[in-house]
Design a protein around this motif. Structure first.
Motif, PDB file in Angstrom:
ATOM      1  N   LYS A 130       0.838  -1.194   0.000  1.00  0.00           N
ATOM      2  CA  LYS A 130       0.000   0.000   0.000  1.00  0.00           C
ATOM      3  C   LYS A 130       0.875   1.246   0.000  1.00  0.00           C
ATOM      4  O   LYS A 130       1.752   1.398   0.865  1.00  0.00           O
ATOM      5  CB  LYS A 130      -0.934   0.012   1.204  1.00  0.00           C
ATOM      6  CG  LYS A 130      -2.097   0.985   1.055  1.00  0.00           C
ATOM      7  CD  LYS A 130      -3.143   0.771   2.129  1.00  0.00           C
ATOM      8  CE  LYS A 130      -4.406   1.564   1.828  1.00  0.00           C
ATOM      9  NZ  LYS A 130      -5.457   1.334   2.855  1.00  0.00           N
ATOM     10  N   THR A 134      -3.240   3.615  -1.973  1.00  0.00           N
ATOM     11  CA  THR A 134      -3.626   2.607  -2.966  1.00  0.00           C
ATOM     12  C   THR A 134      -2.615   1.479  -2.965  1.00  0.00           C
ATOM     13  O   THR A 134      -1.468   1.650  -2.543  1.00  0.00           O
ATOM     14  CB  THR A 134      -3.698   3.209  -4.379  1.00  0.00           C
ATOM     15  OG1 THR A 134      -2.394   3.684  -4.755  1.00  0.00           O
ATOM     16  CG2 THR A 134      -4.696   4.361  -4.427  1.00  0.00           C
ATOM     17  N   TRP A 135      -3.047   0.323  -3.448  1.00  0.00           N
ATOM     18  CA  TRP A 135      -2.153  -0.833  -3.493  1.00  0.00           C
ATOM     19  C   TRP A 135      -1.465  -0.905  -4.853  1.00  0.00           C
ATOM     20  O   TRP A 135      -2.127  -0.881  -5.899  1.00  0.00           O
ATOM     21  CB  TRP A 135      -2.925  -2.115  -3.238  1.00  0.00           C
ATOM     22  CG  TRP A 135      -3.384  -2.251  -1.824  1.00  0.00           C
ATOM     23  CD1 TRP A 135      -2.656  -2.645  -0.739  1.00  0.00           C
ATOM     24  CD2 TRP A 135      -4.709  -2.011  -1.328  1.00  0.00           C
ATOM     25  NE1 TRP A 135      -3.431  -2.649   0.397  1.00  0.00           N
ATOM     26  CE2 TRP A 135      -4.703  -2.258   0.057  1.00  0.00           C
ATOM     27  CE3 TRP A 135      -5.904  -1.593  -1.936  1.00  0.00           C
ATOM     28  CZ2 TRP A 135      -5.825  -2.122   0.858  1.00  0.00           C
ATOM     29  CZ3 TRP A 135      -7.028  -1.434  -1.150  1.00  0.00           C
ATOM     30  CH2 TRP A 135      -6.980  -1.712   0.243  1.00  0.00           C
ATOM     31  N   LYS A 136      -0.150  -1.007  -4.824  1.00  0.00           N
ATOM     32  CA  LYS A 136       0.650  -1.110  -6.034  1.00  0.00           C
ATOM     33  C   LYS A 136       1.281  -2.501  -6.117  1.00  0.00           C
ATOM     34  O   LYS A 136       1.598  -3.119  -5.103  1.00  0.00           O
ATOM     35  CB  LYS A 136       1.753  -0.054  -6.053  1.00  0.00           C
ATOM     36  CG  LYS A 136       1.242   1.377  -6.069  1.00  0.00           C
ATOM     37  CD  LYS A 136       0.477   1.693  -7.349  1.00  0.00           C
ATOM     38  CE  LYS A 136       0.073   3.163  -7.417  1.00  0.00           C
ATOM     39  NZ  LYS A 136      -0.681   3.460  -8.658  1.00  0.00           N
ATOM     40  N   ARG A 148       1.757  -0.062 -11.433  1.00  0.00           N
ATOM     41  CA  ARG A 148       0.468  -0.690 -11.685  1.00  0.00           C
ATOM     42  C   ARG A 148      -0.364  -0.838 -10.423  1.00  0.00           C
ATOM     43  O   ARG A 148       0.094  -1.357  -9.401  1.00  0.00           O
ATOM     44  CB  ARG A 148       0.663  -2.066 -12.323  1.00  0.00           C
ATOM     45  CG  ARG A 148       1.320  -2.035 -13.682  1.00  0.00           C
ATOM     46  CD  ARG A 148       0.538  -1.190 -14.677  1.00  0.00           C
ATOM     47  NE  ARG A 148      -0.836  -1.614 -14.829  1.00  0.00           N
ATOM     48  CZ  ARG A 148      -1.226  -2.515 -15.721  1.00  0.00           C
ATOM     49  NH1 ARG A 148      -0.349  -3.070 -16.540  1.00  0.00           N
ATOM     50  NH2 ARG A 148      -2.488  -2.834 -15.802  1.00  0.00           N
ATOM     51  N   ASP A 149      -1.613  -0.419 -10.498  1.00  0.00           N
ATOM     52  CA  ASP A 149      -2.596  -0.695  -9.468  1.00  0.00           C
ATOM     53  C   ASP A 149      -2.881  -2.192  -9.454  1.00  0.00           C
ATOM     54  O   ASP A 149      -3.028  -2.819 -10.511  1.00  0.00           O
ATOM     55  CB  ASP A 149      -3.868   0.085  -9.778  1.00  0.00           C
ATOM     56  CG  ASP A 149      -5.023  -0.314  -8.895  1.00  0.00           C
ATOM     57  OD1 ASP A 149      -5.088   0.174  -7.762  1.00  0.00           O
ATOM     58  OD2 ASP A 149      -5.854  -1.138  -9.353  1.00  0.00           O
ATOM     59  N   SER A 152      -6.205  -3.424 -11.344  1.00  0.00           N
ATOM     60  CA  SER A 152      -6.147  -3.358 -12.803  1.00  0.00           C
ATOM     61  C   SER A 152      -5.152  -4.373 -13.363  1.00  0.00           C
ATOM     62  O   SER A 152      -5.387  -4.958 -14.424  1.00  0.00           O
ATOM     63  CB  SER A 152      -5.780  -1.951 -13.273  1.00  0.00           C
ATOM     64  OG  SER A 152      -4.464  -1.602 -12.886  1.00  0.00           O
TER      65      SER A 152
END
Length: 244
Positions: A130, A134-136, A148-149, A152
């Motif tokens: 995180k 957001t989580w990458k 990148r997420d 997705s």
């Protein structure tokens, strides 16, 4: 719900750390795999923890040996960069391959593997951290960030043909402080493929917190088994209450 034993391996030894770092030796991979099989584990995942440093997987001989004593599905990951690498892993006896860094380098390789060997043997691995809310997705055993997420990226892996997603929370991995339930819940809703979750289990309450909100297809365990804090049967009994 499948219970999976995860064995991260470095130089012939099962190792364990925190956040995929500070690795310590905990045992012989084939001895542990056999013990977990005899306890009733559903699957075993062998991960080459340093393969990304050398661009190769060094576990083929370990997989060959494990297949003589273990008769549940075996997956192998780490350093699988080409279709030929995957063919060699399956030829050594693995039922599935787990791919992370190789998919980022060449997503078309995932499509080719799915066409040639079938999606059922292909597990897309996502190492999540995180960052800024957001989580990458990370690669190279959680060392290197991408832009990148994770959601997705999981959707892209699905479209490319993976049969399952292995989601490792690097933030929680090895801490024994519980699963990243928010991440797992979002991922489970967002994808249609079976979800394997890994990272954070320490006690019964952590399983309760996870399964009261979401139902992954499988949970991978490492430290709790390696250090004999629970048996496979203990974990199965704890999960069974949520499946009845």
């Amino acid at each position: 719900m499948r219970l999976i034993a995860r064995l991260d391996i470095k130089n012939e030894h099962v190792i364990k750390g925190i956040h995929l770092e500070g690795l310590r030796k905990v045992g012989d991979p084939n001895r542990l795999a056999k013990a977990y099989y005899e306890q009733g584990i559903d699957e075993i995942v062998f991960m080459d923890a340093v393969a990304s440093l050398y661009d190769r997987n060094n576990l083929y001989h370990i997989i060959e040996a494990a297949c003589r004593d273990v008769f549940v599905p075996i997956a192998v990951g780490g350093g699988l960069r080409t279709v030929e690498d995957v063919s060699k892993a399956l030829g050594a006896g693995a039922d599935k391959v787990v791919i992370n860094t190789g998919a980022f380098r060449n997503i078309h390789m995932i499509e080719e593997i799915a066409r040639k060997f079938g999606s059922q043997c292909l597990v897309g691995s996502i190492e999540a951290k995180k960052r800024d809310g957001t989580w990458k997705a990370y690669v190279d055993n959680g060392r290197e960030p991408t832009d990148r997420d994770v959601i997705s990226w999981a959707n892209e892996l699905e479209r490319a043909g993976v049969g399952e997603i292995l989601l490792t929370s690097v933030d929680q991995e090895g801490t024994g402080r519980g699963f990243d339930v928010d991440l797992i819940e979002q991922m489970n809703v967002a994808i249609s493929r079976p979800l394997i979750v890994s990272g954070g289990y320490g006690k019964q309450a952590h399983l309760d917190a996870l399964l009261s909100r979401t139902r992954p297809s499988a949970i991978a365990f490492a430290s709790v088994l390696h250090y004999e804090r629970a048996t496979v049967d203990d974990l199965r009994q704890a999960a069974r209450a949520y499946q009845e």
